[in-house]
Write a protein that holds these residues in place. Structure first.
Motif, PDB file in Angstrom:
ATOM      1  N   GLU A 177       6.316   7.051   6.572  1.00 50.60           N
ATOM      2  CA  GLU A 177       7.504   7.908   6.472  1.00 50.60           C
ATOM      3  C   GLU A 177       7.280   9.210   7.234  1.00 50.60           C
ATOM      4  O   GLU A 177       8.175   9.694   7.924  1.00 50.60           O
ATOM      5  CB  GLU A 177       7.816   8.214   5.004  1.00 50.60           C
ATOM      6  N   TYR A 178       6.081   9.781   7.099  1.00 52.49           N
ATOM      7  CA  TYR A 178       5.780  11.029   7.803  1.00 52.49           C
ATOM      8  C   TYR A 178       5.774  10.818   9.314  1.00 52.49           C
ATOM      9  O   TYR A 178       6.188  11.695  10.068  1.00 52.49           O
ATOM     10  CB  TYR A 178       4.451  11.615   7.331  1.00 52.49           C
TER      11      TYR A 178
ATOM     12  N   LYS B 132       7.647   8.708  10.901  1.00 53.35           N
ATOM     13  CA  LYS B 132       9.056   8.636  11.299  1.00 53.35           C
ATOM     14  C   LYS B 132       9.660  10.028  11.386  1.00 53.35           C
ATOM     15  O   LYS B 132      10.409  10.333  12.318  1.00 53.35           O
ATOM     16  CB  LYS B 132       9.832   7.764  10.301  1.00 53.35           C
ATOM     17  N   GLU B 133       9.323  10.878  10.396  1.00 52.76           N
ATOM     18  CA  GLU B 133       9.837  12.250  10.423  1.00 52.76           C
ATOM     19  C   GLU B 133       9.306  13.002  11.642  1.00 52.76           C
ATOM     20  O   GLU B 133      10.038  13.722  12.308  1.00 52.76           O
ATOM     21  CB  GLU B 133       9.436  12.982   9.140  1.00 52.76           C
TER      22      GLU B 133
ATOM     23  N   LEU C 234       2.491   3.378   3.200  1.00 56.78           N
ATOM     24  CA  LEU C 234       3.946   3.433   3.356  1.00 56.78           C
ATOM     25  C   LEU C 234       4.430   4.878   3.407  1.00 56.78           C
ATOM     26  O   LEU C 234       5.321   5.220   4.193  1.00 56.78           O
ATOM     27  CB  LEU C 234       4.638   2.658   2.239  1.00 56.78           C
ATOM     28  N   LYS C 235       3.838   5.729   2.584  1.00 55.16           N
ATOM     29  CA  LYS C 235       4.196   7.153   2.602  1.00 55.16           C
ATOM     30  C   LYS C 235       3.818   7.773   3.944  1.00 55.16           C
ATOM     31  O   LYS C 235       4.579   8.553   4.521  1.00 55.16           O
ATOM     32  CB  LYS C 235       3.503   7.878   1.449  1.00 55.16           C
ATOM     33  N   ALA C 236       2.641   7.431   4.459  1.00 57.29           N
ATOM     34  CA  ALA C 236       2.203   7.949   5.756  1.00 57.29           C
ATOM     35  C   ALA C 236       3.166   7.522   6.861  1.00 57.29           C
ATOM     36  O   ALA C 236       3.478   8.306   7.767  1.00 57.29           O
ATOM     37  CB  ALA C 236       0.789   7.474   6.064  1.00 57.29           C
TER      38      ALA C 236
ATOM     39  N   ASP D 139       0.836  -1.193   0.000  1.00 60.22           N
ATOM     40  CA  ASP D 139       0.000   0.000   0.000  1.00 60.22           C
ATOM     41  C   ASP D 139       0.876   1.249   0.000  1.00 60.22           C
ATOM     42  O   ASP D 139       1.400   1.654   1.039  1.00 60.22           O
ATOM     43  CB  ASP D 139      -0.917  -0.017   1.227  1.00 60.22           C
ATOM     44  N   SER D 140       1.045   1.859  -1.145  1.00 59.19           N
ATOM     45  CA  SER D 140       1.957   2.996  -1.273  1.00 59.19           C
ATOM     46  C   SER D 140       1.525   4.183  -0.412  1.00 59.19           C
ATOM     47  O   SER D 140       2.373   4.888   0.139  1.00 59.19           O
ATOM     48  CB  SER D 140       2.092   3.414  -2.739  1.00 59.19           C
ATOM     49  N   GLN D 141       0.235   4.408  -0.279  1.00 58.02           N
ATOM     50  CA  GLN D 141      -0.227   5.528   0.548  1.00 58.02           C
ATOM     51  C   GLN D 141       0.099   5.290   2.022  1.00 58.02           C
ATOM     52  O   GLN D 141       0.550   6.201   2.719  1.00 58.02           O
ATOM     53  CB  GLN D 141      -1.725   5.744   0.376  1.00 58.02           C
TER      54      GLN D 141
END
Length: 97
Positions: free
Chosen positions: A86-87, A89-90, A82-84, A78-80
């Protein structure tokens, strides 16, 4: 699938990273759909093979290990989501500072 196929002795993490639905099993799935009388455009199913293979893999994981592992397989694709992550983690890095 689980009733008719023996998975090698894999732990979940190895299954997640290494196991792939092979071509003959995918074709068996398509034959099953047709045999059940489910009307569908098989060309669309073949076009969406990667997605369907992920869903089938997740269902297999769910049957072997449970619902958390089912969703773990789906999350990996699920690319969405996975992107979330990352946020998150930031954002976590900001909290530590």
């Amino acid at each position: 699938y689980n009733l008719n196929h023996d998975l090698p002795a894999l732990d979940y993490s190895k299954f997640l990273s290494e196991w792939k639905l092979n071509e003959s099993d995918f074709l068996e799935f398509l034959q099953y759909i047709l045999a059940e009388g489910i009307e569908t455009d098989t060309s669309v199913l073949i076009q969406d093979k990667d997605y369907l293979s992920t869903i089938l893999k997740s269902e297999i994981a769910g049957n072997y290990w449970g619902k958390d592992e089912l969703w773990g397989v789906r999350l990996q694709a699920d690319s969405q989501a996975l992107k979330a992550l990352e946020y998150f983690k930031e954002a976590g890095a900001f909290l530590i500072e």
